[in-house]
Design an enzyme around this catalytic site. Structure first.
Site, PDB file in Angstrom:
ATOM      1  N   GLU A  29      -6.183  -0.915  -7.264  1.00  0.00           N
ATOM      2  CA  GLU A  29      -4.954  -1.758  -7.320  1.00  0.00           C
ATOM      3  C   GLU A  29      -5.859  -3.654  -6.662  1.00  0.00           C
ATOM      4  OE1 GLU A  29      -2.170  -2.468  -4.408  1.00  0.00           O
ATOM      5  OE2 GLU A  29      -2.343  -0.331  -3.842  1.00  0.00           O
ATOM      6  N   LYS A  90       1.510 -11.520  -4.936  1.00  0.00           N
ATOM      7  CA  LYS A  90       1.496 -10.672  -5.156  1.00  0.00           C
ATOM      8  C   LYS A  90       2.907  -9.984  -6.457  1.00  0.00           C
ATOM      9  CE  LYS A  90       4.381  -6.877  -2.906  1.00  0.00           C
ATOM     10  NZ  LYS A  90       5.075  -6.388  -0.831  1.00  0.00           N
ATOM     11  N   ASP A 142      15.934  -1.550  -1.054  1.00  0.00           N
ATOM     12  CA  ASP A 142      15.100  -2.152  -1.225  1.00  0.00           C
ATOM     13  C   ASP A 142      14.354  -0.711  -1.489  1.00  0.00           C
ATOM     14  OD1 ASP A 142      12.287  -2.927  -0.620  1.00  0.00           O
ATOM     15  OD2 ASP A 142      12.688  -3.432   0.992  1.00  0.00           O
ATOM     16  N   SER A 144      10.903   0.168  -4.217  1.00  0.00           N
ATOM     17  CA  SER A 144      10.263  -0.635  -5.117  1.00  0.00           C
ATOM     18  C   SER A 144       9.973   0.007  -6.403  1.00  0.00           C
ATOM     19  CB  SER A 144       8.638   0.095  -4.151  1.00  0.00           C
ATOM     20  OG  SER A 144       7.600  -0.678  -5.089  1.00  0.00           O
ATOM     21  N   ASP A 146       7.609   0.312  -7.660  1.00  0.00           N
ATOM     22  CA  ASP A 146       6.335   1.083  -7.631  1.00  0.00           C
ATOM     23  C   ASP A 146       6.785   2.561  -8.404  1.00  0.00           C
ATOM     24  OD1 ASP A 146       5.004   0.002  -7.338  1.00  0.00           O
ATOM     25  OD2 ASP A 146       4.209   0.820  -5.314  1.00  0.00           O
ATOM     26  N   LYS A 163       3.744   5.885   3.400  1.00  0.00           N
ATOM     27  CA  LYS A 163       4.084   5.569   4.224  1.00  0.00           C
ATOM     28  C   LYS A 163       4.924   5.625   5.202  1.00  0.00           C
ATOM     29  CE  LYS A 163       0.948   2.222   4.988  1.00  0.00           C
ATOM     30  NZ  LYS A 163       0.569   0.631   4.402  1.00  0.00           N
TER      31      LYS A 163
HETATM   32  N1  PSU Z   1       0.601   0.425   1.191  1.00  0.00           N
HETATM   33  C1  PSU Z   1       0.248   0.439   1.442  1.00  0.00           C
HETATM   34  N2  PSU Z   1      -1.060  -1.033   1.240  1.00  0.00           N
HETATM   35  C2  PSU Z   1       0.037  -1.747   0.268  1.00  0.00           C
HETATM   36  C3  PSU Z   1       0.747  -1.832  -0.165  1.00  0.00           C
HETATM   37  C4  PSU Z   1       1.787  -0.635  -0.310  1.00  0.00           C
HETATM   38  O1  PSU Z   1      -0.027   1.096   2.365  1.00  0.00           O
HETATM   39  O2  PSU Z   1      -1.324  -2.885   0.044  1.00  0.00           O
HETATM   40  C5  PSU Z   1       0.868  -2.197  -1.887  1.00  0.00           C
HETATM   41  C6  PSU Z   1       0.380  -1.747  -2.929  1.00  0.00           C
HETATM   42  O3  PSU Z   1       0.249  -2.877  -3.892  1.00  0.00           O
HETATM   43  C7  PSU Z   1       1.961  -1.464  -3.497  1.00  0.00           C
HETATM   44  C8  PSU Z   1       3.301  -2.296  -2.987  1.00  0.00           C
HETATM   45  O4  PSU Z   1       2.588  -1.210  -4.953  1.00  0.00           O
HETATM   46  O5  PSU Z   1       2.658  -2.596  -1.567  1.00  0.00           O
HETATM   47  C9  PSU Z   1       4.193  -1.766  -2.841  1.00  0.00           C
HETATM   48  O6  PSU Z   1       4.623  -3.069  -2.421  1.00  0.00           O
HETATM   49  P1  PSU Z   1       6.378  -2.795  -2.678  1.00  0.00           P
HETATM   50  O7  PSU Z   1       7.255  -2.143  -1.502  1.00  0.00           O
HETATM   51  O8  PSU Z   1       7.389  -4.196  -2.174  1.00  0.00           O
HETATM   52  O9  PSU Z   1       6.775  -3.009  -3.839  1.00  0.00           O
HETATM   53 MN    MN Z   2      10.617  -3.849  -2.165  1.00  0.00          MN
END
Ligand code: PSU
Ligand code: MN
Length: 305
Positions: A29, A90, A142, A144, A146, A163
């Site tokens: 990524e 992003k 919130d 993700s 993902d 995390k």
């Molecule tokens: N966790 C990390 N480093 C990152 C991300 C997550 O330790 O850079 C990034 C990844 O690209 C992940 C994204 O897919 O953040 C998730 O963002 P959001 O929570 O906004 O969906």
């Molecule tokens: Mn989010």
């Protein structure tokens, strides 16, 4: 690459050759490069991770959108330029196509990288941590994108767990609901990114790359669609114990709420604050675990090839 995606996609020649010959390829990524780490550490990390994949006999394919082109694999110069690009977006499922249609540049999250990898015929992808259910999601909603992507797109994602800025327990619950297998690699407990252990059990456990490849092939044979999450604990030498991270995470979290940080800005904000609060130490750990994940992903790709 799927026929209809071809007009706006550039598959880097070494990646195209490996795919055509059925040799192992590992997707990477790029949000971790554009939003997850500062320059120049991000550039060094990205180059080193690609080198590790090559050492393991696979071909790295870092995915990003550059000036409206969907890149599947970047040259060293393109990767270095992306690491310094100001104003990169992003990109997730919602806006990957927006960036392409509007000629923009952006890092791809886990979700967007999975979409591009699957379209290109790449079945394995290495990252640091996935997005998940944020702490306080019961009020912020919130969660993700993902997690939904893991449920629908057939790519194995190798990470170091979720995390501790996320609610790991709720993240596991959502993954279970959506039918995403979560496999602890050589461990019975879910790793927690900077720490090798969380208080939660890993739903499944496998101890070899071959076993992970066999599991994914079996799912495909049964017509079970979607991705798989492999949780690979950070090497002991590089880890930061959970208790030590807890205070920093709480501080960063509180600031995010106070400053009304919302939407896709939340994760980059927390990562940057935690980096400051740990005096850069979290970054060392972050780099070590991505390297570790790249190595495992290359071995899985070899087992699948
Ligand atoms: N966790 C990390 N480093 C990152 C991300 C997550 O330790 O850079 C990034 C990844 O690209 C992940 C994204 O897919 O953040 C998730 O963002 P959001 O929570 O906004 O969906
Ligand atoms: Mn989010």
């Amino acid at each position: 690459m799927t026929e209809i995606a071809r007009p706006f996609t550039d598959v880097f020649p070494p990646v195209a050759a490996a795919l055509a010959e059925g040799r192992p390829v590992v997707a990477l990524e790029s949000t971790i490069v554009t939003h997850g780490m500062p320059f120049p550490q991000n550039a060094r990390m990205a180059a080193r991770v690609e080198a590790i994949i090559r050492e393991e006999g696979a071909v790295p394919a870092t995915i990003a959108v550059v000036d409206g082109r969907l890149k599947v694999g970047l040259s060293d110069a393109e990767l270095e330029a992306l690491a310094q690009a100001g104003g990169a977006m992003k990109l997730s499922r919602a806006d990957l196509a927006f960036a392409i249609a509007e000629g923009r540049t952006g890092g791809t999250t886990v979700a967007a990288t999975m979409i591009a990898a699957a379209a290109a015929g790449i079945g394995v992808f290495a990252t640091g941590g996935i997005g998940g259910v944020h702490k306080g999601a019961e009020t912020s909603f919130d969660i993700s994108a993902d997690l939904d992507e893991l449920a629908r797109t057939p790519v194995i994602v190798v990470c170091a767990g979720a995390k501790a800025i996320l609610d790991i327990e709720k993240t596991l619950e959502v993954l279970e609901t959506r039918g995403v297998p979560v496999v602890g690699y050589g461990t019975d407990v879910m790793p927690a990114f900077w720490s090798s252990r969380s208080p939660f059990a890993a739903p499944l456990r496998l101890d070899s790359a071959a076993a992970i490849a066999r599991f994914q092939k079996t799912r495909a044979a049964l017509g079970v669609t979607g991705g798989m999450l492999v949780a690979n604990p950070v090497p002991a030498a590089a880890e930061i114990p959970e208790a030590e991270m807890a205070g920093h995470i709480q501080t960063a979290q509180r600031e995010a709420v106070d400053r009304r940080v919302t939407g896709k800005a939340v994760t980059p904000f927390l990562l940057a604050r935690i980096l400051e609060l740990t005096g850069g130490r979290s970054l060392e750990t972050n780099i070590a675990l991505v390297e570790n994940n790249a190595r495992l992903a290359a071995r899985i790709a070899a087992a699948l090839a």
